[in-house]
Design a protein around this motif. Sequence first.
Motif, PDB file in Angstrom:
ATOM      1  N   ARG A 130       2.417   9.624 -11.735  1.00 26.89           N
ATOM      2  CA  ARG A 130       2.872   8.784 -10.623  1.00 26.89           C
ATOM      3  C   ARG A 130       1.955   8.882  -9.403  1.00 26.89           C
ATOM      4  N   LYS A 131       1.742  10.095  -8.927  1.00 22.91           N
ATOM      5  CA  LYS A 131       0.910  10.252  -7.727  1.00 22.91           C
ATOM      6  C   LYS A 131      -0.518   9.784  -7.971  1.00 22.91           C
ATOM      7  N   THR A 191       0.845  -1.178   0.000  1.00 23.65           N
ATOM      8  CA  THR A 191       0.000   0.000   0.000  1.00 23.65           C
ATOM      9  C   THR A 191       0.880   1.228   0.000  1.00 23.65           C
ATOM     10  N   PHE A 192       0.615   2.118  -0.916  1.00 24.14           N
ATOM     11  CA  PHE A 192       1.411   3.326  -1.008  1.00 24.14           C
ATOM     12  C   PHE A 192       0.560   4.471  -0.493  1.00 24.14           C
ATOM     13  N   HIS A 193       1.056   5.190   0.509  1.00 23.24           N
ATOM     14  CA  HIS A 193       0.276   6.234   1.146  1.00 23.24           C
ATOM     15  C   HIS A 193       0.543   7.565   0.471  1.00 23.24           C
ATOM     16  N   ILE A 194      -0.370   7.992  -0.372  1.00 18.90           N
ATOM     17  CA  ILE A 194      -0.292   9.304  -1.010  1.00 18.90           C
ATOM     18  C   ILE A 194      -1.462  10.101  -0.454  1.00 18.90           C
ATOM     19  N   THR A 195      -1.271  10.738   0.710  1.00 14.36           N
ATOM     20  CA  THR A 195      -2.366  11.367   1.434  1.00 14.36           C
ATOM     21  C   THR A 195      -2.003  12.786   1.801  1.00 14.36           C
ATOM     22  N   SER A 241      -5.786  12.721 -14.513  1.00 17.79           N
ATOM     23  CA  SER A 241      -4.328  12.862 -14.553  1.00 17.79           C
ATOM     24  C   SER A 241      -3.679  11.602 -15.107  1.00 17.79           C
ATOM     25  N   LEU A 242      -4.194  10.449 -14.683  1.00 16.64           N
ATOM     26  CA  LEU A 242      -3.633   9.193 -15.173  1.00 16.64           C
ATOM     27  C   LEU A 242      -3.905   9.012 -16.659  1.00 16.64           C
ATOM     28  N   SER A 243      -5.102   9.392 -17.106  1.00 18.86           N
ATOM     29  CA  SER A 243      -5.427   9.285 -18.526  1.00 18.86           C
ATOM     30  C   SER A 243      -4.487  10.155 -19.362  1.00 18.86           C
ATOM     31  N   ASP A 244      -4.232  11.373 -18.905  1.00 17.47           N
ATOM     32  CA  ASP A 244      -3.308  12.259 -19.611  1.00 17.47           C
ATOM     33  C   ASP A 244      -1.896  11.670 -19.633  1.00 17.47           C
ATOM     34  N   ALA A 245      -1.486  11.099 -18.498  1.00 15.13           N
ATOM     35  CA  ALA A 245      -0.141  10.523 -18.418  1.00 15.13           C
ATOM     36  C   ALA A 245      -0.011   9.296 -19.309  1.00 15.13           C
ATOM     37  N   ARG A 246      -1.076   8.524 -19.418  1.00 21.32           N
ATOM     38  CA  ARG A 246      -1.060   7.362 -20.312  1.00 21.32           C
ATOM     39  C   ARG A 246      -0.853   7.802 -21.759  1.00 21.32           C
ATOM     40  N   ASP A 247      -1.520   8.889 -22.134  1.00 19.41           N
ATOM     41  CA  ASP A 247      -1.357   9.405 -23.499  1.00 19.41           C
ATOM     42  C   ASP A 247       0.094   9.827 -23.748  1.00 19.41           C
ATOM     43  N   ILE A 248       0.692  10.464 -22.750  1.00 19.83           N
ATOM     44  CA  ILE A 248       2.081  10.900 -22.886  1.00 19.83           C
ATOM     45  C   ILE A 248       3.010   9.695 -22.998  1.00 19.83           C
ATOM     46  N   SER A 249       2.772   8.681 -22.186  1.00 23.20           N
ATOM     47  CA  SER A 249       3.640   7.499 -22.221  1.00 23.20           C
ATOM     48  C   SER A 249       3.490   6.744 -23.537  1.00 23.20           C
ATOM     49  N   LEU A 280       2.307   2.112 -14.021  1.00 24.36           N
ATOM     50  CA  LEU A 280       3.427   2.871 -13.460  1.00 24.36           C
ATOM     51  C   LEU A 280       4.714   2.053 -13.488  1.00 24.36           C
ATOM     52  N   ILE A 281       4.627   0.790 -13.130  1.00 22.78           N
ATOM     53  CA  ILE A 281       5.800  -0.087 -13.146  1.00 22.78           C
ATOM     54  C   ILE A 281       6.364  -0.196 -14.557  1.00 22.78           C
TER      55      ILE A 281
END
Length: 202
Positions: A83-84, A5-9, A48-56, A109-110
Amino acid sequence: LARGTFHITRINMNLFGTPLSAAAAAFLFAGSSPDEAINTDIARWQQSLSDARDISSEAAGMASAGKNEEAVRLYQDAMIFGRKAALALHENGVDTSASADKESPLDWLIALYRNSALTRIELEDVDGARKDAWGACLYSQNADIVSLECLAKVCEAGEDDMGRLMALKNILQLDDKDSQLDSERRREIESDIDSLETKLIA
């Protein structure tokens, strides 16, 4: 693949110094319910993740075309934007893999860090490649054979025999549990381990 579990809080403090969750803080100070607040956060993370997926995806296209410098810059942009968000969605149990996206946020992300590492090797940026390969192994908690293979390749490029040896040994340990490697690849790794141990002892 087992995940931690990654705590991004976002942490806020009440009058007594007790940490408040982002959702609770939004409820107290903005007048909205915790459920509404977390749903708003999830929607923002998903965008944000959708935008980052497009960039990747654009980065992968650049790498395929041999434009590795441009690809690395785009991979870094994808990390900054995604990432976040990916970690937050993973922590909150939001899995986008059932939608148009094929990978879960954490798997994406990995793979992002792994692909960036492999592209940096093409640029002979061993230090940058090692950092990204470690990122892939960190987020997979050393439980992903593909990421460990990437790390072993980076160590080989950097002539880091000990690092490569440890990565290869970790690969075999994982394969002992769930047999992901074909017999030929396993024999190659066993042979590489023998060679590296002989070299390091000499």
